[in-house]
Motif scaffolding. Structure first.
Motif, PDB file in Angstrom:
ATOM      1  N   GLN A 286     -16.443 -10.114 -34.777  1.00  0.00           N
ATOM      2  CA  GLN A 286     -15.162  -9.819 -35.424  1.00  0.00           C
ATOM      3  C   GLN A 286     -14.406  -8.721 -34.686  1.00  0.00           C
ATOM      4  O   GLN A 286     -14.993  -7.927 -33.940  1.00  0.00           O
ATOM      5  CB  GLN A 286     -15.382  -9.355 -36.870  1.00  0.00           C
ATOM      6  CG  GLN A 286     -16.073 -10.343 -37.769  1.00  0.00           C
ATOM      7  CD  GLN A 286     -16.127  -9.833 -39.195  1.00  0.00           C
ATOM      8  OE1 GLN A 286     -15.094  -9.706 -39.864  1.00  0.00           O
ATOM      9  NE2 GLN A 286     -17.322  -9.509 -39.657  1.00  0.00           N
ATOM     10  N   THR A 287     -13.109  -8.673 -34.949  1.00  0.00           N
ATOM     11  CA  THR A 287     -12.236  -7.639 -34.395  1.00  0.00           C
ATOM     12  C   THR A 287     -11.381  -7.065 -35.519  1.00  0.00           C
ATOM     13  O   THR A 287     -10.915  -7.806 -36.393  1.00  0.00           O
ATOM     14  CB  THR A 287     -11.326  -8.214 -33.299  1.00  0.00           C
ATOM     15  OG1 THR A 287     -12.128  -8.725 -32.237  1.00  0.00           O
ATOM     16  CG2 THR A 287     -10.389  -7.148 -32.743  1.00  0.00           C
ATOM     17  N   ALA A 288     -11.199  -5.764 -35.518  1.00  0.00           N
ATOM     18  CA  ALA A 288     -10.333  -5.109 -36.508  1.00  0.00           C
ATOM     19  C   ALA A 288      -9.641  -3.919 -35.857  1.00  0.00           C
ATOM     20  O   ALA A 288     -10.182  -3.298 -34.931  1.00  0.00           O
ATOM     21  CB  ALA A 288     -11.152  -4.649 -37.711  1.00  0.00           C
ATOM     22  N   GLN A 289      -8.459  -3.608 -36.347  1.00  0.00           N
ATOM     23  CA  GLN A 289      -7.738  -2.445 -35.846  1.00  0.00           C
ATOM     24  C   GLN A 289      -8.368  -1.169 -36.399  1.00  0.00           C
ATOM     25  O   GLN A 289      -8.915  -1.151 -37.502  1.00  0.00           O
ATOM     26  CB  GLN A 289      -6.265  -2.521 -36.253  1.00  0.00           C
ATOM     27  CG  GLN A 289      -5.507  -3.667 -35.614  1.00  0.00           C
ATOM     28  CD  GLN A 289      -4.047  -3.643 -35.980  1.00  0.00           C
ATOM     29  OE1 GLN A 289      -3.436  -2.573 -36.084  1.00  0.00           O
ATOM     30  NE2 GLN A 289      -3.461  -4.811 -36.170  1.00  0.00           N
ATOM     31  N   ALA A 379     -10.144  -2.609 -32.214  1.00  0.00           N
ATOM     32  CA  ALA A 379      -8.927  -2.772 -31.420  1.00  0.00           C
ATOM     33  C   ALA A 379      -7.975  -1.601 -31.663  1.00  0.00           C
ATOM     34  O   ALA A 379      -8.022  -0.958 -32.719  1.00  0.00           O
ATOM     35  CB  ALA A 379      -8.249  -4.086 -31.774  1.00  0.00           C
ATOM     36  N   PRO A 380      -7.084  -1.301 -30.693  1.00  0.00           N
ATOM     37  CA  PRO A 380      -6.117  -0.216 -30.890  1.00  0.00           C
ATOM     38  C   PRO A 380      -5.200  -0.508 -32.081  1.00  0.00           C
ATOM     39  O   PRO A 380      -4.856  -1.661 -32.345  1.00  0.00           O
ATOM     40  CB  PRO A 380      -5.330  -0.211 -29.579  1.00  0.00           C
ATOM     41  CG  PRO A 380      -6.179  -0.948 -28.607  1.00  0.00           C
ATOM     42  CD  PRO A 380      -6.954  -1.950 -29.394  1.00  0.00           C
ATOM     43  N   ARG A 381      -4.843   0.538 -32.777  1.00  0.00           N
ATOM     44  CA  ARG A 381      -3.885   0.410 -33.878  1.00  0.00           C
ATOM     45  C   ARG A 381      -2.632   1.172 -33.492  1.00  0.00           C
ATOM     46  O   ARG A 381      -2.674   2.384 -33.288  1.00  0.00           O
ATOM     47  CB  ARG A 381      -4.474   0.956 -35.181  1.00  0.00           C
ATOM     48  CG  ARG A 381      -3.551   0.795 -36.380  1.00  0.00           C
ATOM     49  CD  ARG A 381      -4.248   1.213 -37.641  1.00  0.00           C
ATOM     50  NE  ARG A 381      -3.409   1.088 -38.824  1.00  0.00           N
ATOM     51  CZ  ARG A 381      -3.787   1.387 -40.055  1.00  0.00           C
ATOM     52  NH1 ARG A 381      -5.025   1.838 -40.260  1.00  0.00           N
ATOM     53  NH2 ARG A 381      -2.970   1.245 -41.078  1.00  0.00           N
ATOM     54  N   THR A 382      -1.535   0.457 -33.435  1.00  0.00           N
ATOM     55  CA  THR A 382      -0.293   1.069 -32.969  1.00  0.00           C
ATOM     56  C   THR A 382       0.752   1.222 -34.059  1.00  0.00           C
ATOM     57  O   THR A 382       1.800   1.809 -33.832  1.00  0.00           O
ATOM     58  CB  THR A 382       0.298   0.230 -31.829  1.00  0.00           C
ATOM     59  OG1 THR A 382       0.519  -1.111 -32.294  1.00  0.00           O
ATOM     60  CG2 THR A 382      -0.644   0.199 -30.634  1.00  0.00           C
TER      61      THR A 382
END
Length: 636
Positions: A286-289, A379-382
């Motif tokens: 899985q991927t999450a910010q 993942a990066p959170r922008t």
């Protein structure tokens, strides 16, 4: 309906006298329990009070064990020639004087009883003697009789099978049950029956099952002198679950008779063996910010060597201690969970960390060599907004505008107040208070006003408020640390002038309402009542003088708290878990921090209305607010 049988009797003339007239007397013989009217002999004219006969009313054709009482009393009914039941008729019940027979109270062979209003005479309790056989007991009144057929028996009749031991057990698959299954067979009188054959049968099932040590899923065992039959040792099968074994009368030996009877049913359970494998469920990649929850909970299934789910196994989920990693809601880097009935353990919500990159979360069980693994990517959170259901919270602006998200209800779109500085919610979330810098308070929904500070009490502006746990009181705090308590709120202390180097900016109450924290702009924390000091942000703010603490929020158990700064930094103390900050987001000045009700996350709220959720906080709204009336406070 069958017609009643009639018995004929011809009277004899006295000796030496010739009969002048032949008379025939008809005596009705009725079925047991039947009345005269039911037999078609009901009154055809007025009752005559002249006895016409006796009929068996109950108790015939019984069997009793030698030396024991017959279960039903003997009874006859007397009727007159008009078919009416006759009361006060003397009836003598007499048993044979020798051979197979029975006796009334005291061993008497006869007993005389008068009929009642219904014409029925009921004999006393009758007890069979020690001689077996069939015989008749005769009821007599004048020239009329009725006969009962009775039998004394020495042969026990097996009719009842009762569990004696072994039901409700559990055994590990492939092993023996600790206690053998046993039943007791008895006759209708509750006495044990020896020599009865009992068939123990394991119920056919595609799942859990067992077999007897003697081989197969059935075993026939004879009862001993005590009526007890014990099955061979029972071995659990290879599949976990619950199954049944029945014990049924299969036949008898030694002259005992078997007669039906409901089977006895044992309930047994095959339990899984030791944990052998840990298998990851869905969500293994899985991927999450950063700062947001992963969409699919981490879950594993623990099984034994036969593939059976293992209940009660302790599973430890662990994320890396450093680098790219995440945290479990209210649990830090590790979470310990026990498997349920299906062998499944599900970790608390897992939240992506602030450092981007991939890593592995493991799920291990003691004694199992290979853990389950989950490949996670932070993942990066922008931006503040993320894809998730909206969170439930309220915000208030300095101009008194109330903004709601998710399931929160707005009771007024605009309070009409000016210089609003604080907000607090009732415990059920169905009401709230707002307070102004001048100390004016208003209540909405199920919130109630319990008092407001007077002008004499205020020497500095109001900056914060907090509600008691039951919503029946609140505190109001000023910038100089002075507190006023209303309703069921109590004062536990305030900081002195010497303690304060920066103005008070926020406060929070403990979960039981028996204490509170005050926080100053420099990050100093002051604890009173049962509130404990877990740390402060004093000396941690940067650059000096340009960043200040704006909010404090307790964890759900009160054993920790978060501090939020105007730049979006978050400090976690005690058992509070750090889920993320807005320092890397284009956010502007942070106005407050609002925790979720379960303490598993929080929202950082900007003065411009932008909200960023962290931990298990839901999606965020970004209401547009005027720069002249910024957001100042919030509540969940």
């Amino acid at each position: 309906m069958s017609r009643p049988r009639l018995a004929r009797r011809r009277p004899l003339a006295p000796a030496g006298v010739l009969p002048l007239l032949a008379v025939t007397v008809l005596v009705p013989v009725l079925a047991p329990g039947a009345s005269a009217s039911a037999a078609g002999l009901g009154p055809t004219s007025a009752c005559t009070d002249l006895l016409a006969g006796l009929s068996v009313y109950g108790g015939s054709n019984q069997v009793a064990k030698t030396g024991s009482s017959f279960s039903s009393p003997l009874a006859v009914q007397a009727v007159d020639t008009g078919g009416c039941p006759m009361a006060d008729v003397q009836v003598q019940f007499a048993a044979p004087s020798a051979g197979a027979t029975a006796g009334f109270a005291g061993g008497a062979s006869s007993a005389t009883v008068a009929t009642g209003a219904n014409g029925v005479a009921t004999a006393p309790t009758l007890t069979a003697d020690e001689v077996s056989g069939t015989y008749s007991v005769v009821a007599t009144s004048g020239i009329f009789t009725a006969s009962f057929s009775l039998t004394n028996s020495t042969v026990a009749q097996a009719t009842t099978v009762t569990i004696a031991a072994g039901s409700g057990q559990a055994a590990t698959v492939g092993s023996a049950f600790a206690q053998s299954l046993a039943v007791v067979v008895s006759d209708p009188f509750g006495d044990p029956v020896a020599g009865a054959s009992v068939d123990f049968q394991v119920a056919a099932d595609k799942g859990a099952t067992a077999s007897f040590a003697s081989g197969g899923t059935s075993a026939v065992v004879q009862t001993g002198y005590d009526g007890r039959a014990t099955a061979p040792q029972l071995l659990a099968g290879s599949t976990s679950g619950t199954f049944t074994v029945t014990a049924t009368l299969a036949g008898t030996s030694s002259g005992a008779a078997a007669s039906g009877g409901a089977p006895a049913t044992f309930s047994l359970t095959d339990v899984a063996g030791q944990a052998y494998a840990v298998t990851a469920g869905v969500g293994t990649s899985q991927t999450a910010q950063g700062g947001t929850a992963y969409a699919v909970p981490l879950a594993v299934t623990v099984t034994d060597v036969d593939g059976n789910p293992v209940t009660g196994a302790t599973v430890t989920f662990a994320a890396p201690p450093t680098g790219a990693t995440g945290v479990f809601v209210s649990g830090g880097r590790t979470a310990v969970v026990s498997t349920g009935p299906t062998g499944t353990a599900t970790a608390p919500t897992f939240v992506a960390g602030q450092s981007t990159g991939g890593y592995v979360v493991t799920a291990s069980v003691a004694g199992v060599a290979q853990p389950a693994t989950f490949a996670m990517v932070d993942a990066p959170r922008t931006s503040a907004a993320v894809s998730a259901p909206p969170g439930t919270y309220r915000l208030v602006t300095s101009g008194g505008r109330v903004l709601s998200s998710g399931g929160a209800v707005t009771y007024v779109a605009h309070t009409g107040l000016a210089h609003v500085v604080a907000m607090a919610a009732t415990p059920d979330g169905k009401g709230y208070w707002v307070a102004t810098a001048q100390g004016k308070l208003e209540a909405y929904g199920d919130a109630h006003l319990y008092g407001t500070p007077t002008h004499q009490q205020l020497t500095r502006p109001v900056v914060a408020m907090a509600a008691t746990p039951d919503g029946k009181g609140y505190w109001v705090a000023t910038a100089q640390g002075k507190l006023e308590a209303y309703g069921d709120a109590h004062l536990y202390g305030t900081p002195t002038h010497q303690q304060l180097t920066r103005p008070v900016v926020a406060m929070a109450a403990t979960p039981d309402g028996k204490g509170y924290w005050l926080v100053d702009a420099g990050g100093g924390v002051f604890a009173y009542g049962d509130a404990a000091f877990y740390g402060s942000a004093a000396g941690l703010l940067h650059p000096a003088g340009k960043e200040s603490v704006v909010a404090v929020a307790p964890t759900s158990d009160g054993r920790g708290y978060w501090l939020a700064t105007s730049s979006g930094a978050v400090f976690a103390f005690g058992d509070a878990t750090f889920y993320g900050s807005s320092t890397r987001l284009s956010f502007g000045r942070v106005a407050t921090l609002v925790p979720t009700r379960d303490g598993g996350g929080y929202w950082l709220v900007g003065a411009n209305g932008t909200c960023a959720g962290f931990g298990d906080a839901g999606g965020q709204g970004t209401p547009t607010v005027s720069t002249s009336s910024p957001v100042v406070a919030g509540a969940a």
